[in-house]
Design a protein around this motif. Structure first.
Motif, PDB file in Angstrom:
ATOM      1  N   PRO A 184      40.829  36.836  44.870  1.00 36.02           N
ATOM      2  CA  PRO A 184      42.035  37.642  44.650  1.00 36.02           C
ATOM      3  C   PRO A 184      41.868  39.014  45.287  1.00 36.02           C
ATOM      4  N   LYS A 214      46.853  37.131  42.977  1.00 31.76           N
ATOM      5  CA  LYS A 214      47.284  38.512  42.787  1.00 31.76           C
ATOM      6  C   LYS A 214      46.376  39.225  41.808  1.00 31.76           C
ATOM      7  N   GLU A 274      46.555  42.697  39.210  1.00 37.22           N
ATOM      8  CA  GLU A 274      47.407  43.707  38.587  1.00 37.22           C
ATOM      9  C   GLU A 274      46.533  44.803  38.008  1.00 37.22           C
ATOM     10  N   THR A 285      49.283  41.215  45.905  1.00 41.13           N
ATOM     11  CA  THR A 285      49.345  39.769  46.100  1.00 41.13           C
ATOM     12  C   THR A 285      48.965  39.448  47.536  1.00 41.13           C
ATOM     13  N   ASP A 286      48.111  38.414  47.713  1.00 40.05           N
ATOM     14  CA  ASP A 286      47.815  37.998  49.079  1.00 40.05           C
ATOM     15  C   ASP A 286      48.846  36.955  49.527  1.00 40.05           C
ATOM     16  N   ARG A 322      48.955  31.632  46.268  1.00 40.37           N
ATOM     17  CA  ARG A 322      48.857  33.085  46.287  1.00 40.37           C
ATOM     18  C   ARG A 322      48.077  33.582  45.071  1.00 40.37           C
ATOM     19  N   THR A 337      50.799  45.818  41.482  1.00 34.36           N
ATOM     20  CA  THR A 337      50.524  44.411  41.765  1.00 34.36           C
ATOM     21  C   THR A 337      50.172  44.259  43.238  1.00 34.36           C
TER      22      THR A 337
END
Length: 798
Positions: free
Chosen positions: A344, A432, A434, A424-425, A430, A422
């Motif tokens: 992540p 992520k 936070e 996110t890739d 996906r 946040t």
């Protein structure tokens, strides 16, 4: 590792590859520094202030800090001196392995204005490791017919050091058959080869044991040894042959342990034992031996532990096949590790301030960096915060972001914000990350105290005890802390005649109001003043409110009899003709009460009489009238005791004593009493004195009442409270008693006494004689011509 990211504050996405926004955050310069490995903690690296050309103390003033890419604090900045120091001992081999040079990248962040300086630290190697052979003993089987000059490759030693401190040479113990030849590999490393100098003869010497020594280039050099055991074999004509010299394969990094990676195969055309092939790793590092394993009989290579693309993205395996006669062949297996989206995104917070003063303009709250250890699409990222927040993200260089406010914040509207950053890739699936931030808006004194009411009306009953709590005022302040602490005070009056300081006081902390002394309704019915509420902010803000105090009347005054006078002087005698009819007005008891309202409502009652039933008193106006016809049998002299009572709780009262003398007619001014026959001469002179005294007392009484009323009216006007006379709808019937000459005076008189009936005043307000037109009175009845010296008072009490 991809460096392309995207950021969309409030879901607004912006892809960028090195985006520069209007904060002064562009990377400035690139510093290169170095330090020796294993240097003690606190070792000097560089003076950043001098290197960056900054004044002394500017580093501290601008909140300078050092942030490394992997979020490990290898370096420590002394902001006071500007020296950059090592925070721990640095082990080059642990940090970079065999990679040379060993470079650690970091950033120097400064505020006001925000700037990022990119820099690198090279960890220089020292010779702190000796060469090590994976196998302490190596066995070689060499046929006796091997030609001179044949070279046999030996496994190389491992040395974690780099550069000159790595392995530079190999030697073999002295012997007459072999020598060492140093060869290079495509990886830039050297390896030893054992070269045959003299033909072997199994019958002469079947085995040899030699010592292989590896030497590094350090000063002084370090070394490691391994034993090479050589077995001379009978002739084996054919060596094994691999089907491929190079095997290439791919393995996802999430491949489970035990997965088959590849299978190698070699053939030997010999028969029997000489045709049996065994597979093994050759010249393999410790990392390869712990990651893979090979089946010596089938040539299958299996995964021994999990792969990690982010640590090693490819492996080169040297495989050796040896037949039963000792002949061998080698091939190479290239394993490419395939990246999957198993990491992540990471958020590395460089600085964060969770307090911001309200009303501040655009302010930077946090500086952070994001990264993803995956590659390709798996390493691309988007960064955003939730909607409907007065914050935005500004991208900077080197994957840094700045969390800023969009404008001024109002603590009274919202004092706390929970911000979720946040990241996110763009991989599949996906992933992520936070990061929660809590921002508190600190208070600024921008709100004045506000009273709960613009004006307050308080009621206090007269004759109160001193220091009585009469009420409270309250003000609230929307600010917090000391800015919301309210102090109350009395504001100066514009009227200098009202001694406010002696009337009331206020508690500065809670707004409670107290009466300092006993109040008298008859002296002061109402007063008003202003109170102020001031907070403790800087500068202090304040507001004010009006307070009106109404004094409530208490029944603390007994009725006062105006007529007849009860001052202990000679009693006033009322004359009544014996021919008077029932209802004849004898006189009227006049009384006032200093109180107001129902406390001043008076009622009259005949308490005692010489001859009960002869006279009566009207309850509402105090008129004394005959109740029946008079007769000769009635006594000539009567004494009446009249009770005057108010309507208060408890009621108060007073008494009036009346003397009534029955006469045959007004032509006979003095009626001889049974016991006064011998003193007829004295009675005549007494009648004259009585008439003169009555006239004098009446005149003095009227003058006193008028003077009293004038003084009280003057006082009431100063207190801004004016009494109001009740009209016909008041508690007592409004009428004027007009005796029309039925009294003892030659003319009829009417008097109005005006008393307050409301709560504003209770004083005796107005008293005046009303002399009607004598001509308009019409004819008199018989027996009324001589009513010359008779007093007749008519009162309208309101």
């Amino acid at each position: 590792m991809a460096v392309t990211e995207s950021c969309f504050p409030r879901q607004r996405q912006v892809l960028f590859v090195f985006v520069f926004w209007g904060v002064s955050s562009a990377g400035s310069g690139f510093g290169r520094y170095s330090v020796m490995e294993e240097a003690e903690r606190g070792s000097f690296v560089v003076n950043l202030a001098k290197d960056l050309g900054l004044a002394e103390g500017e580093l501290a003033a601008r909140g300078t800090r050092v942030v490394s890419d992997d979020n490990k604090q290898y370096l420590l900045l002394d902001s006071q001196t500007g020296n950059l120091l090592t925070n721990e001992k640095l082990d080059r081999e642990q940090l970079c392995g065999s990679t040379e040079p060993c470079i650690l990248y970091f950033q120097i962040l400064m505020d006001d204005p925000f700037q990022i300086y990119r820099a690198e630290l090279r960890v220089k190697d020292i010779n702190d490791h000796s060469p090590i052979f994976q196998e302490k003993e190596t066995a070689l089987k060499i046929p006796e017919n091997t030609a001179e000059g044949t070279a046999f490759r030996l496994e190389r030693a491992q040395d974690p050091d780099g550069g000159l401190n790595s392995i530079q040479n190999y030697t073999i113990s002295p012997n007459s058959f072999f020598h060492i030849k140093i060869s290079g590999s495509d990886e830039g490393r050297i390896y030893p080869e054992l070269v045959l100098d003299k033909a072997l003869d199994r019958e002469e010497q079947g085995e040899l044991s030699l010592t292989l020594t590896a030497l590094d280039g350090g000063s002084p050099p370090r070394s490691g040894t391994s034993t090479v055991h050589i077995v001379v074999l009978d002739v084996n004509d054919n060596a094994p042959q691999f089907t491929q010299a190079l095997y290439e394969t791919q393995a996802p990094e999430n491949s489970p342990v035990g997965s088959l990676i590849v299978k190698v195969s070699a053939e030997d055309v010999d028969s029997g034992v000489n045709g049996e092939v065994a597979y093994s790793f050759f010249d393999a590092s410790e990392n390869i031996r712990t990651t893979f394993q090979i089946n010596p009989f089938s040539g299958e290579i299996f995964l021994r532990e999990l792969l990690d693309y982010e640590l090693v993205n490819s492996y080169k395996l040297n495989i050796q096949a040896i037949d039963g006669g000792g002949l061998s062949a080698r091939c190479r297996v290239l394993v490419e590790v395939l990246d999957i989206n198993d990491n992540p995104p990471e958020l590395i917070m460089s600085s964060f301030s969770n307090y911001i003063a309200e009303n501040s303009p655009e302010t930077a709250l946090a500086v952070f960096k994001i990264k993803d250890r995956d590659s390709g699409e798996n390493g691309k990222m988007v960064c955003y915060i939730q909607e409907n927040l007065p914050f935005l993200l500004k991208p900077s260089v080197e994957n840094f972001y700045i969390l800023m406010t969009e404008g001024a914040l109002d603590r009274e509207s919202r004092a706390e914000y929970n911000i979720i950053i946040t990241v996110t890739d763009l991989g599949t699936p996906r992933l992520k990350t936070e990061h929660n931030l809590t921002v508190w808006v600190s208070d600024v004194n921008d709100n004045a105290p506000a009273f709960t009411q613009t004006s307050y009306t308080l009621f206090v009953r007269e004759n109160n005890s001193p220091a009585l709590h009469i009420g409270s005022v309250s003000a609230t302040d929307r600010d917090s802390g000391t800015n919301a602490q309210v102090t109350y005070s009395l504001l100066p009056l514009q009227d200098p005649h009202l001694p406010l300081a002696s009337l009331v006081s206020i508690n500065a902390d809670n707004g409670h109001l107290f009466a300092l002394r006993s109040l008298d309704y008859e002296a002061l019915q109402a007063f008003e003043f202003r109170v102020g509420a001031t907070d403790r902010g800087s500068p202090a803000l304040s507001s004010e409110a009006l307070v009106r105090v109404l004094v409530l009347d208490a029944n603390d005054n007994s009725p006062f009899v105006l007529y007849p006078l009860q001052n202990g002087s000679a009693p006033c005698t009322e004359l009544v003709p014996r021919a008077a009819e029932p209802g004849y007005l004898v006189t009227k008891v006049v009384a006032v009460d200093g109180d107001s309202g129902q406390n001043a409502w008076l009622s009259f009652q005949l308490l005692k009489a010489t001859e009960p039933g002869l006279f009566g008193v009207w309850a509402h106006n105090g008129e004394v009238r005959t109740a029946r016809l008079l007769s000769e049998r009635d006594a000539a002299k009567h004494r009446l005791l009249v009770l005057v009572k108010d309507n208060g709780e408890p009621p108060r009262s007073a008494t009036a004593t009346l003397h009534v003398l029955l006469v045959d007619g007004f032509s006979q001014p003095y009626l001889p009493l049974p016991d006064a026959a011998p003193a007829q001469a004295q009675a005549d002179s007494l009648t004259v004195y009585l008439v003169v005294a009555l006239a004098s007392v009446s005149s003095l009484f009227l003058f006193s009442v008028l003077l009293f009323v004038a003084v009280r009216l003057c006082r009431r006007s100063r207190a801004a409270s004016v009494g109001r006379c009740l009209g016909p709808e008041g508690p007592f019937p409004r009428h004027l008693v007009d005796v029309s000459g039925t009294g003892t005076l030659s003319q009829s008189y009417q008097y109005e006494v005006c008393l307050s009936g409301g709560s504003e005043t209770s004083a005796f307000k107005f008293l005046k004689p009303i002399i009607p037109d004598i001509q308009a009175q019409g004819p008199r009845r018989k027996g009324e011509e001589n009513s010359t010296f008779r007093n007749s008072f008519g009162f309208n009490i309101q």
